[in-house]
Design a protein around this motif. Structure first.
Motif, PDB file in Angstrom:
ATOM      1  N   UNK A   1       0.821  -1.204   0.000  1.00 43.90           N
ATOM      2  CA  UNK A   1       0.000   0.000   0.000  1.00 43.90           C
ATOM      3  C   UNK A   1       0.864   1.267   0.000  1.00 43.90           C
ATOM      4  N   UNK A   2       1.931   1.266   0.821  1.00 42.03           N
ATOM      5  CA  UNK A   2       2.817   2.423   0.854  1.00 42.03           C
ATOM      6  C   UNK A   2       3.514   2.629  -0.499  1.00 42.03           C
ATOM      7  N   UNK A   3       4.000   1.525  -1.096  1.00 43.35           N
ATOM      8  CA  UNK A   3       4.663   1.623  -2.397  1.00 43.35           C
ATOM      9  C   UNK A   3       3.708   2.120  -3.471  1.00 43.35           C
TER      10      UNK A   3
ATOM     11  N   UNK B   1       4.432   9.790  -7.752  1.00 44.19           N
ATOM     12  CA  UNK B   1       5.498  10.024  -8.749  1.00 44.19           C
ATOM     13  C   UNK B   1       4.948   9.968 -10.167  1.00 44.19           C
ATOM     14  N   UNK B   2       3.986   9.060 -10.408  1.00 44.78           N
ATOM     15  CA  UNK B   2       3.401   8.946 -11.737  1.00 44.78           C
ATOM     16  C   UNK B   2       2.640  10.210 -12.108  1.00 44.78           C
ATOM     17  N   UNK B   3       1.930  10.764 -11.136  1.00 47.16           N
ATOM     18  CA  UNK B   3       1.194  11.999 -11.400  1.00 47.16           C
ATOM     19  C   UNK B   3       2.165  13.127 -11.766  1.00 47.16           C
ATOM     20  N   UNK B   4       3.290  13.215 -11.037  1.00 44.52           N
ATOM     21  CA  UNK B   4       4.273  14.251 -11.345  1.00 44.52           C
ATOM     22  C   UNK B   4       4.858  14.065 -12.742  1.00 44.52           C
ATOM     23  N   UNK B   5       5.219  12.830 -13.089  1.00 41.78           N
ATOM     24  CA  UNK B   5       5.785  12.571 -14.417  1.00 41.78           C
ATOM     25  C   UNK B   5       4.768  12.876 -15.522  1.00 41.78           C
ATOM     26  N   UNK B   6       3.520  12.525 -15.281  1.00 43.55           N
ATOM     27  CA  UNK B   6       2.491  12.812 -16.282  1.00 43.55           C
ATOM     28  C   UNK B   6       2.306  14.301 -16.465  1.00 43.55           C
ATOM     29  N   UNK B   7       2.399  15.057 -15.355  1.00 42.52           N
ATOM     30  CA  UNK B   7       2.299  16.514 -15.475  1.00 42.52           C
ATOM     31  C   UNK B   7       3.450  17.071 -16.337  1.00 42.52           C
TER      32      UNK B   7
ATOM     33  N   UNK C   1       4.232   5.478  -5.633  1.00 41.04           N
ATOM     34  CA  UNK C   1       4.289   5.333  -7.095  1.00 41.04           C
ATOM     35  C   UNK C   1       3.221   6.175  -7.768  1.00 41.04           C
ATOM     36  N   UNK C   2       2.026   6.196  -7.209  1.00 42.02           N
ATOM     37  CA  UNK C   2       0.965   7.012  -7.794  1.00 42.02           C
ATOM     38  C   UNK C   2       1.324   8.503  -7.784  1.00 42.02           C
TER      39      UNK C   2
END
Length: 879
Positions: free
Chosen positions: A299-301, A308-314, A305-306
């Motif tokens: 759950x923590x990972x 970091x993924x949001x930042x990369x998508x931005x 990850x979610x």
């Protein structure tokens, strides 16, 4: 038994004196005489006793603080039988002590040391007089190693028990002998210690006593070995029976112990069952805990990850988004000057976006994404569209700028008005698009080729038009009168008229170079930077202007000179030179027309034009704009060719004059060359002299050859023609020869030829008038080779009477003869100014010849009287 050398006290004292010098720092434990021989490693060779050399081995010890060092010293006998040191070995390096097996006597041994430098050389073999000496020294070495070093070396070829028995048998005798001979008991103590050491190595003293007592007990009362064996067997059976009886008496105790063991076994089994139950429960609990922790970590990972993924998508969305204003500029914007700032900003954004979407700038997993690929393809399409539009605009823009200038006559030279080309406005309008070209190169380098060709073609038209108009007006505005140098035809031109006529011609050529060479160099440098070649410009020119504006627009125009490729990119420099050829090709025609025009007016202008061209050429280094240097090289070659044509024409006129020569006196090309040389020196004006010196050499060489040929036309007047013309050459070139080294060389050559011609002519005149006198003298000289001087008067025609007749006929009417000589010289000479010097040479030569004749007469006819040299000199001076 013979006395051993180890007991020789004199030998020991001698060793101590040699080793320590009587200082007492080192003690000699043992000294003994040996024989040294050399063996072979790994092979049992014959004992070479015939090669044995006498030596003395001395075992010494040296105390150094709490430590004691041991040495083995080898001493040899010198020529006088005196001991002297030969070698020294440290016993701490002794690794092996081996008795040689191939010696039947057993008296030879070797000592192996582990620090010898060369192990390939066989160690020396030491041979003792007998086994007692051998055992004595080996035992001493072993004991010293044991006591001082704490170890003994490896012993090979001898039994240690044999050594111990020998030590036990010989200790008392040796000790007594040493004590009797010497008051000191050091040797006895060493031998006693040696015995104890060897026995301790085998069996101790207490063990030996117990063994003797045990053996004594069993030996008493035994008569035979079989009886002793039977006795031992009976005692063994008795002992075994006693052991069984003792075991049977302790049976109850054993049963109690067994019962206790059974109870303990049951308890252990129960405990094992309980431990198994607890282990199962603990294992289940541990699995539950691990499952809970695993779910929590996931759950923590997932949360991290979610995020970091949001930042990369931005970030990716930002890269995907194309600003509207940039998109409008890239796809359909105008390239007017007012919109160039927006276009440049759009280019910078497009370049950065393409760089960010490159595979090297992205994570490998992103580089394979479909969205990334589609976005990159979209940006590439926009790039191609923009580059195509910008290239098409610039290809039309450059010709339009040039056409405006070509259609305006005010840009060019007009009748009565020379106008220097001014490209400041053109460069300013081009610099507006300098940064645009930089971005076009970064987006698509291949698009620069057509743009460069369009620029070169347009500017070439402008430069050729400017050069043509400037050249035409320059020639039309130069007021000169055409003067053709003709060597043997027409009147001689004066220096002043010639200088006035042709001075403006060289100035016109110099002005053409002064205006256009810096312009072409600047245009080459500007083109290299404006068209984004990877070059750097050095050697600033004076033609720079608008420095701040040029730097702010991305083009440094103020360094138009030496152009070199960055990073040794020779291919880039080659492309640049090809473009410069297209840019400046055709301009050489207008420069060559100026050269041809100047040559037709006055061929000697080639001298000054060659110097002007050479100065400009030396100012252009090897890496300067290539075509400008080629242009200057071509001009220099053409000027040299035209001047060579003029020199060849002059030589042709000299040869033509040679064919038509019929009269006496000075040939016409002699004084005319002096005029020509004076004019040529006026044109050189401190320039390099190679061109003019070559012309001097060629013309004068032809002149001298033609003069010699002309003189041979009439053999009667050969020397007269030569001396008059060589004298005229010297007189006309006297001033120039003092300042021009090349002419000075030919001046000296003419002087030598003049002197030789004068001598031949004077000798001929003298011989004509005093023929009998000098024939008589020559006959005397010929007879002297074969006849003794005192016999010459008795030869036919050489008597004293003949001498008197010859003198009378030669000197009768001497004044008339001398006057006839002078008239002969005066008759044939056309240059009257040469007569005085020629007559002086004639008198001098006659007196020298007559003096030789008088000496011959005095030697051959000592009693005859002849007129003296003084009398002849007075007769000549009376004329």
């Amino acid at each position: 038994m013979a006395r051993s050398s180890a007991d020789d006290l004199e030998l020991r004292r001698a060793c101590e004196a040699i080793i320590d010098g009587g200082g007492g720092k080192q003690k000699v434990v043992l000294s003994i005489r040996v024989a040294k021989s050399r063996g072979v490693w790994g092979k049992a060779g014959k004992l070479g006793r015939h090669m044995a050399k006498p030596r003395v081995l001395a075992l010494t010890t040296k105390a150094k603080g709490q430590r004691t060092k041991a040495f083995l010293r080898v001493l040899k006998y010198s020529g006088g039988g005196i001991l002297e040191p030969a070698k020294i070995y440290k016993l701490k390096h002794l690794s092996k002590l081996e008795v040689v097996q191939n010696d039947p006597s057993g008296c030879t041994f070797m000592l192996g040391f582990d620090n010898l430098r060369s192990q390939s050389v066989a160690p020396p073999q030491w041979t003792m007089r007998n086994k007692d000496d051998r055992n004595r020294i080996l035992l001493c070495i072993l004991n010293i190693c044991k006591e001082i070093l704490g170890r003994i070396p490896k012993v090979v070829g001898i039994d240690i028990v044999e050594m111990a028995l020998w030590a036990k048998e010989n200790t008392t005798a040796v000790s007594n002998q040493l004590s009797a001979e010497d008051g000191r008991d050091a040797s006895a103590m060493i031998q006693s210690n040696a015995q104890v050491t060897v026995e301790r190595d085998l069996v101790s003293q207490a063990e030996e006593e117990d063994m003797e007592a045990l053996l004594g007990t069993y030996v008493m009362g035994i008569g035979e070995a079989e009886a002793f064996s039977e006795r031992l067997k009976r005692e063994l059976l008795a002992l075994e029976a006693a052991n069984v009886h003792s075991l049977m008496e302790s049976e109850s105790i054993i049963e109690e112990v067994l019962q206790g063991l059974e109870v303990a076994t049951v308890c252990v089994e129960d405990m094992d069952v309980w431990l198994g139950i607890f282990n199962v429960k603990l294992r289940h609990m541990r699995e539950d805990i691990e499952s809970i922790e695993s779910r929590n970590n996931k759950l923590e990972l997932q949360s991290v990850s979610n995020k970091a993924l949001i930042e990369e998508l931005d970030i990716l969305l930002e890269r995907f988004e194309i600003p509207a204003e940039h998109e409008a500029s890239l796809t359909g914007g105008s390239f007017d000057e007012d919109n160039m700032v927006k276009n440049i900003e759009a280019c910078e954004w497009l370049t950065g976006a393409l760089r960010n979407l490159e595979a090297s700038s992205l994570d490998p997993c992103y580089a394979r994404m479909r969205g990334i690929k589609e976005k990159r393809a979209e940006l590439v399409l926009i790039k191609c569209t923009f580059v195509r539009r910008a290239s098409e605009f610039l290809r039309n823009y450059f010709p339009s700028l040039v056409d405006l200038m070509l259609n305006d006559k005010n840009y060019f030279s007009q009748r009565g008005q020379l106008k220097r080309p001014d490209h400041a406005d053109l460069r300013y309008k081009c610099r507006i698009y300098a940064r645009l070209l930089l971005h076009i190169k970064s987006l698509d380098k291949n698009c620069l080729g057509p743009l460069r060709k369009a620029y070169c073609h347009s500017l070439n038209l402008l430069l050729r038009r400017e050069a043509r108009e400037f050249s035409n007006e320059l020639r039309a505005g130069t007021k000169v009168t055409r003067s053709q140098i003709v060597w043997l035809e027409g009147p001689m031109p004066s220096n002043q008229t010639s200088n006035a006529d042709s001075s403006t011609v060289s100035e016109a050529y110099s002005k053409m170079l002064t205006v256009f060479i810096p312009l072409l160099v600047d245009e080459s440098s500007f083109f290299a930077h404006f068209m984004c070649f990877d070059v750097s410009a050095l050697a600033p020119s004076d033609a720079c202007a608008d420095t701040d504006k040029a730097v702010s627009d991305g083009i440094n125009e103020c360094t138009p000179g030496k152009i070199v490729a960055q990073g040794n990119d020779s291919a880039e420099l080659g492309i640049l030179n090809e473009c410069l050829r297209e840019l400046l090709d055709g301009l050489q025609e207008d420069f060559c027309s100026i050269v041809d025009w100047a040559y037709k007016i006055d061929p000697l202008c080639c001298i000054s034009m060659h110097g002007i061209t050479e100065r400009y050429l030396s100012g252009q280094k090897a890496d300067t704009a290539g075509f400008v240097r080629l242009l200057l090289d071509e001009l220099e070659t053409r000027i040299s060719m035209l001047f060579s044509r003029f020199v060849d024409d002059a030589c042709y006129q000299i040869e033509k004059c040679e064919r038509n020569a019929r009269q006496m006196g000075v040939l016409p090309y002699i004084p005319r060359f002096a005029i020509l040389a004076s004019r040529m020196e006026q044109y050189i004006q401190g320039q390099a002299r190679d061109l003019i010196d070559q012309a001097y050499t060629k013309i004068v060489s032809i002149m001298f050859v033609a003069l010699e040929r002309t003189a041979q036309i009439d053999p009667k007047y050969v020397d007269i023609v030569l001396l008059e013309n060589y004298a005229a050459f010297q007189n006309s070139l006297y001033d120039l020869a003092n300042v021009v080294p090349t002419l000075a060389k030919f001046y000296h050559q003419a002087s030598e030829s003049y002197e030789q011609a004068c001598l031949r002519h004077v000798s001929m005149v003298i011989y004509i008038h005093f023929e009998k006198l000098f024939q008589f003298a020559r006959r005397i000289e010929e007879l002297m080779f074969n006849v003794a001087p005192e016999e010459i008067p008795f030869q036919i025609g050489m008597s004293k009477v003949d001498l008197r007749k010859m003198l009378k006929s030669s000197f009768s009417g001497l004044d008339k003869i001398i006057n006839a000589m002078y008239r002969k010289l005066q008759k044939n000479i056309t240059a009257e100014e040469l007569l005085p010097s020629l007559w002086e040479k004639c008198k001098k030569e006659f007196l020298e010849k007559y003096g030789s004749f008088v000496q011959l007469v005095v030697r051959i006819y000592p009693n005859e009287t002849v007129p003296s040299v003084i009398e002849m000199r007075e007769a000549l001076s009376n004329l």
